[in-house]
Design a protein around this motif. Sequence first.
Motif: not given
Length: 258
Positions: A180-185, A198-202, A207-211, A234-235
Motif C-alpha cells: 500500500a505504501g509503494f502504491f501511494q508513493l 510541506e504539502a508533500t510532507r502532509a 497516506f503512508i506514515s500513518c499506515r 520510509q526511505n
Amino acid sequence: MRLQSRFGLDGAVLAWIRSFLFDRTQCVCFGGHLSAEIALIFGVPQGSVLGPLLFRLYMAELFDIIASLGLTGHSYADDTQVYISAPVVESQQAATRLAECIEQLDRWMGQNGLKLNAKKTQLMWLGSRQQLAKLTVSQLPLATTTSSSKVDIVSTANDLGVILDSQLTMARHISSVCRAGFFQLHQLQSVRRSLMTEATRALVQAFISCRQDYCNSLLVGVADVYLRRLQSVQNAAACLVSRAHRHDHIMPVLVGLH
C-alpha cells in the motif's frame, strides 16, 4: 428489562434510557421527497454517543457463555474473538470446546434478535512451525448451529486492520503495509512537481506514515528482514519529500525530516 435485571439501573436513569430508545421513527429522503415514517422497534440511533455502550450492555451475556466453557473472549463493537490455550496433544479437545462455544453463541444470538456471521467465523491456530505441523484438526464441525455446518481453519486473519499469521511473524501484515505504501508513493510521484514540500510532507504523513504507525507496537521483535522492508518504504517516502536522489545517503535526509 436487561438494564434493570443485570446492571441494576432503575428509577430516573432507566426512564431516561427508555425515553432515548422508545418512540423513535425514521424516513428516507430521495430526490427531495420524504418517505412515510415508520416506527423503530429495534436498535439504537446510528452515530449516537450512547449507541456503542448500550450495544455492549446488550451483548454482555455473550461473555457469560464464553466464561462458562472456560474460554476467554473480547470484543470490539460487534467483532468478538474467543481464545483457548492448549498443548498440541489436546488440540482435538480444544476444538470441541470451541465448537460448543460457537454453537451456544449462535443459539443465544438467534434468541436475542442477532445473527452470527458465518462467513466471518474462522479458527486460527497459533504456535511455532514445528507445533503447527503436528496439528490434525483441519476443520471445526458444528452440530446444531443454524449459520454454518463447519468453521474453516485459516493461516491468516484480519484483526481490526492488522493481518495476523499463525506464527505471528507479521510477514503478511508488513507485506500489505509495504504494498500500500509503494502504491501511494507511485501516485504521489506523478504529481510531485506540482506540490510544495510541506504539502508533500502532509500527504506522505496521511497516506503512508500513518499506515506504518498503525499498531506498530505489534512489530516489536519481528525479524530484521521484515523491518528492512518497512524501512525501504520510509526511505522512498523521505526521498519523495526532500527530492533527494535514490542513490544519496538516506540518513541525513531522515534526520532532516525528523
